[in-house]
Design an enzyme around this catalytic site. Structure first.
Site, PDB file in Angstrom:
ATOM      1  NE  ARG A  74      -3.809  -2.192   2.214  1.00  0.00           N
ATOM      2  CZ  ARG A  74      -3.600  -3.507   2.226  1.00  0.00           C
ATOM      3  NH1 ARG A  74      -2.405  -4.005   2.477  1.00  0.00           N
ATOM      4  NH2 ARG A  74      -4.591  -4.344   1.983  1.00  0.00           N
ATOM      5  CG  HIS A  99      -0.831  -5.493  -4.437  1.00  0.00           C
ATOM      6  ND1 HIS A  99       0.274  -5.433  -3.608  1.00  0.00           N
ATOM      7  CD2 HIS A  99      -1.684  -6.386  -3.851  1.00  0.00           C
ATOM      8  CE1 HIS A  99       0.098  -6.272  -2.587  1.00  0.00           C
ATOM      9  NE2 HIS A  99      -1.073  -6.852  -2.696  1.00  0.00           N
ATOM     10  CG  HIS A 169      -0.067 -11.300  -4.064  1.00  0.00           C
ATOM     11  ND1 HIS A 169      -0.800 -12.191  -3.321  1.00  0.00           N
ATOM     12  CD2 HIS A 169      -0.339 -10.079  -3.571  1.00  0.00           C
ATOM     13  CE1 HIS A 169      -1.504 -11.508  -2.429  1.00  0.00           C
ATOM     14  NE2 HIS A 169      -1.233 -10.230  -2.546  1.00  0.00           N
ATOM     15  CG  ASP A 240      -2.938  -8.195   4.896  1.00  0.00           C
ATOM     16  OD1 ASP A 240      -1.835  -8.232   4.327  1.00  0.00           O
ATOM     17  OD2 ASP A 240      -3.987  -7.785   4.355  1.00  0.00           O
ATOM     18  CD  GLN A 275       1.811  -7.236   4.037  1.00  0.00           C
ATOM     19  OE1 GLN A 275       2.726  -6.441   4.247  1.00  0.00           O
ATOM     20  NE2 GLN A 275       0.584  -7.026   4.472  1.00  0.00           N
ATOM     21  CD  GLU A 300       1.922 -10.429  -0.505  1.00  0.00           C
ATOM     22  OE1 GLU A 300       1.912  -9.341  -1.093  1.00  0.00           O
ATOM     23  OE2 GLU A 300       1.035 -10.767   0.285  1.00  0.00           O
TER      24      GLU A 300
HETATM   25  C1  GLA Z   1      -1.883  -8.206  -0.106  1.00  0.00           C
HETATM   26  C2  GLA Z   1      -2.436  -7.268   0.885  1.00  0.00           C
HETATM   27  C3  GLA Z   1      -3.769  -7.748   1.340  1.00  0.00           C
HETATM   28  C4  GLA Z   1      -4.689  -7.951   0.169  1.00  0.00           C
HETATM   29  C5  GLA Z   1      -4.055  -8.882  -0.808  1.00  0.00           C
HETATM   30  C6  GLA Z   1      -4.858  -9.027  -2.069  1.00  0.00           C
HETATM   31  O1  GLA Z   1      -1.300  -9.275   0.424  1.00  0.00           O
HETATM   32  O2  GLA Z   1      -1.570  -7.036   1.964  1.00  0.00           O
HETATM   33  O3  GLA Z   1      -4.323  -6.827   2.229  1.00  0.00           O
HETATM   34  O4  GLA Z   1      -4.957  -6.724  -0.441  1.00  0.00           O
HETATM   35  O5  GLA Z   1      -2.790  -8.443  -1.157  1.00  0.00           O
HETATM   36  O6  GLA Z   1      -6.150  -9.430  -1.837  1.00  0.00           O
END
Ligand code: GLA
Length: 334
Positions: A74, A99, A169, A240, A275, A300
């Site tokens: 983000r 993303h 991802h 997350d 992540q 990630e």
């Molecule tokens: C990433 C984000 C999540 C979500 C996914 C896609 O991993 O951190 O919050 O947006 O992508 O669904």
């Protein structure tokens, strides 16, 4: 080890990487995505989420196994300042940018060539695409070794100063059935996560994981603390979070293990962060399987999210003419 072109459909090429142990990774040029990752366990298990045909990835989906760019994760308020200029990006996550924007690298058809045992995917992202300055030339190499390692190497160069933070991802379920990830046993070698607000935006603070549900320094089932009602776990509906990795040479930054299949995945990376996402936004999307809430997880690897707005984070600025380099290995034992 071999790399083979295995077909084209809907304008998307498909390649197969195979090793002597019958591990097979299929990669498609749409989004430089992992199409299938099959391990020779039982009759063979495919441990990544996705669809039955390459063309289906073109619809809306949660970035299934795609390379994410120009900047993953983000960016607060969909913008940043660089060299005295403010750049506005597409807001696709509330007011924020996620993303790479409306049509990130996950939605581009990449060029493909084989270089020895490596599949090289390349993309040119023009100046101001999705609001980012500079023409960025990117390559991502996929290699599958006889040690059951899937290696991803990312390189990029820009003709103007820009920001760049690339990841993959991939959605994994090491049971292979995509029922739930809660029984997977995970370790993450990190003392801190980047603290996030209710919109999952990191703004500079770090949270020490010791004694919290975020702690994965010792092997722990994903499900053990996932329902703890902390502010951040509630906001994210599960894990997350961006783990700030402890520097560890030759030891994995993270591992995941399935007792059901006996498959263990170890992640190694040159990047400072990872992540860890437990599929909290999966809501029953139908593909090779039906992917419900927390049926897959992502690890990630990346630089600090929102770094272009947080001076305290390691910079994601890529200077004109400089080489961006990042490498991540997913190693499988079974
Ligand atoms: C990433 C984000 C999540 C979500 C996914 C896609 O991993 O951190 O919050 O947006 O992508 O669904």
């Amino acid at each position: 080890m071999s790399v083979k072109f295995i077909g084209e459909s809907d304008g998307i090429k498909k390649f197969a990487l195979e090793n002597k142990n019958f591990v097979k990774a299929e990669i498609i040029t749409y989004g430089a995505r992992i199409f299938r990752l099959v391990l020779p366990v039982g009759d063979g298990i495919d441990i990544v989420a996705g669809f039955n045909t390459p063309g289906e990835f073109k619809g809306d989906n949660p970035y299934f196994n795609a390379v994410i760019g120009r900047c993953c994760n983000r960016i607060a308020k969909a913008g940043f300042a660089l060299g005295g200029i403010t750049y506005n990006l597409y807001a696709n996550d509330g007011e924020n940018h996620l993303h790479g924007g409306k049509e990130g690298f996950d939605r581009k058809i990449w060029d493909a060539q084989t270089v020895g045992n490596t599949l090289r995917l390349s993309l040119t992202s023009p100046d101001m695409q999705e609001g980012y300055p500079g023409t960025l030339k990117v390559t991502v190499d996929y290699e599958l070794t006889d040690d059951n390692e899937l290696k991803l190497t990312y390189r990029a160069v820009s003709d103007k100063d820009t920001v760049c933070n690339l990841t993959n991802h991939a959605y994994f379920n090491l049971d292979g059935d995509f029922e739930s990830v809660l029984n997977h046993i995970v370790t993450i070698n990190a003392d801190f996560i980047t603290t996030v607000d209710d919109e999952l935006i990191p703004y500079g603070d770090l949270t020490k994981v010791d004694g919290t549900p975020y702690d994965f320094k010792q092997p722990k089932k994903i499900g053990k603390d996932i329902s703890a009602e902390t502010k951040m776990l509630t906001a994210a509906k599960g894990y997350d979070f961006n783990y700030v990795l402890n520097k560890a040479k030759d030891t994995p930054c993270a591992t995941a293990y399935s007792q059901k299949s006996g498959v263990k995945m170890s992640v190694f990376t040159t990047e400072p962060c990872m992540q860890f996402y437990t599929g909290n936004f999966l809501d029953g999307i139908v593909g090779k399987k039906v992917y419900g809430y927390q049926s897959a997880f992502c690890m990630e690897t990346q630089n600090f999210p929102n770094a272009c707005n947080v001076p305290g984070f390691k910079s994601t600025i890529l200077k004109k003419g400089e080489q961006y380099f990042s490498a991540t290995t997913y190693k499988f034992d079974f």
